[in-house]
Design an enzyme around this catalytic site. Structure first.
Site, PDB file in Angstrom:
ATOM      1  N   HIS A  69     -20.959 -38.370 156.157  1.00 11.58           N
ATOM      2  CA  HIS A  69     -21.053 -39.803 155.879  1.00 11.58           C
ATOM      3  C   HIS A  69     -19.754 -40.257 155.227  1.00 11.58           C
ATOM      4  O   HIS A  69     -19.032 -39.454 154.612  1.00 11.58           O
ATOM      5  CB  HIS A  69     -22.213 -40.086 154.925  1.00 11.58           C
ATOM      6  CG  HIS A  69     -23.560 -39.957 155.546  1.00 11.58           C
ATOM      7  ND1 HIS A  69     -24.672 -40.561 155.006  1.00 11.58           N
ATOM      8  CD2 HIS A  69     -23.992 -39.303 156.649  1.00 11.58           C
ATOM      9  CE1 HIS A  69     -25.734 -40.283 155.738  1.00 11.58           C
ATOM     10  NE2 HIS A  69     -25.342 -39.513 156.750  1.00 11.58           N
ATOM     11  N   GLU A  71     -19.117 -41.864 152.495  1.00 11.40           N
ATOM     12  CA  GLU A  71     -19.019 -41.583 151.058  1.00 11.40           C
ATOM     13  C   GLU A  71     -18.679 -40.124 150.800  1.00 11.40           C
ATOM     14  O   GLU A  71     -17.874 -39.806 149.909  1.00 11.40           O
ATOM     15  CB  GLU A  71     -20.333 -41.896 150.333  1.00 11.40           C
ATOM     16  CG  GLU A  71     -20.796 -43.323 150.446  1.00 11.40           C
ATOM     17  CD  GLU A  71     -21.809 -43.542 151.550  1.00 11.40           C
ATOM     18  OE1 GLU A  71     -22.789 -44.270 151.303  1.00 11.40           O
ATOM     19  OE2 GLU A  71     -21.631 -42.997 152.662  1.00 11.40           O
ATOM     20  N   CYS A  99     -27.275 -43.811 150.968  1.00  9.99           N
ATOM     21  CA  CYS A  99     -28.541 -43.138 151.264  1.00  9.99           C
ATOM     22  C   CYS A  99     -28.844 -42.137 150.138  1.00  9.99           C
ATOM     23  O   CYS A  99     -28.003 -41.920 149.260  1.00  9.99           O
ATOM     24  CB  CYS A  99     -28.442 -42.423 152.610  1.00  9.99           C
ATOM     25  SG  CYS A  99     -27.363 -40.974 152.577  1.00  9.99           S
ATOM     26  N   CYS A 102     -26.038 -39.393 149.823  1.00  8.41           N
ATOM     27  CA  CYS A 102     -24.780 -39.884 149.264  1.00  8.41           C
ATOM     28  C   CYS A 102     -24.950 -40.305 147.807  1.00  8.41           C
ATOM     29  O   CYS A 102     -24.055 -40.053 146.991  1.00  8.41           O
ATOM     30  CB  CYS A 102     -24.249 -41.030 150.110  1.00  8.41           C
ATOM     31  SG  CYS A 102     -23.725 -40.471 151.762  1.00  8.41           S
TER      32      CYS A 102
END
Length: 165
Positions: A69, A71, A99, A102
């Site tokens: 992801h 992040e 999410c 993260c």
């Protein structure tokens, strides 16, 4: 907004616009890079001392990695750049509400401040579904500001998924 770390408070002096817009626009540039690679368009930048120390965009498809992801990539780059897993004094800008994975990484990295764009009704772990940054059972808290350039951050996602249908 509560006590904001040095990296965020130094942004108050930026000319024109709201202080976080400049950095969120750079996160949006990362999101556009993800879209160009046919990845879900989410982008992130980590700022410390008025400069970017980490950046990333979603690369799950390209790397065949469910943890890739935006992040996670930006946090990893920032930790390498500053030589510490503790991202004290940093601000993470991300175009979509983090999410649970993260948000957990942000907590583990001790990021003190997060600025996010669009809310995530399916996986948001800051405000929408969960409130991990504010959970008193955890040993670290993260100050956060949401909905920064939310319309623009949401639009890039909507356009991407509309094109997939």
């Amino acid at each position: 907004m509560a006590d904001v770390p040095d990296a965020a408070s130094s942004l108050e002096s930026l000319p024109g616009g709201r202080p976080h817009d400049r950095w969120m626009r750079l996160a949006l540039d990362e999101a556009r890079s993800a879209a160009a690679e046919d990845e879900v368009p989410v982008g992130a930048v980590v700022v410390r001392g008025g400069r970017i120390v980490g950046s990333g965009h979603n690369q799950r498809e390209q790397l065949a990695d469910p943890t890739a992801h935006a992040e996670m990539i930006a946090i990893t780059q920032a930790a390498a750049a500053i030589g510490s897993w503790r991202l004290e004094g940093c601000v993470l800008y991300v175009t979509l509400e983090p999410c649970p994975m993260c948000a957990g990484a942000i907590l583990q990295a001790r990021v003190p401040f997060v600025v996010w764009g669009a809310a995530d009704p399916k996986a948001g772990a800051v405000e929408t579904l969960y409130r991990l940054f504010d959970d008193p059972r955890l040993n670290h808290r993260v100050e956060h500001v949401g909905h920064v350039l939310a319309e623009e951050c949401g639009r890039i996602l909507s356009e991407f998924f509309r094109g997939k249908r």
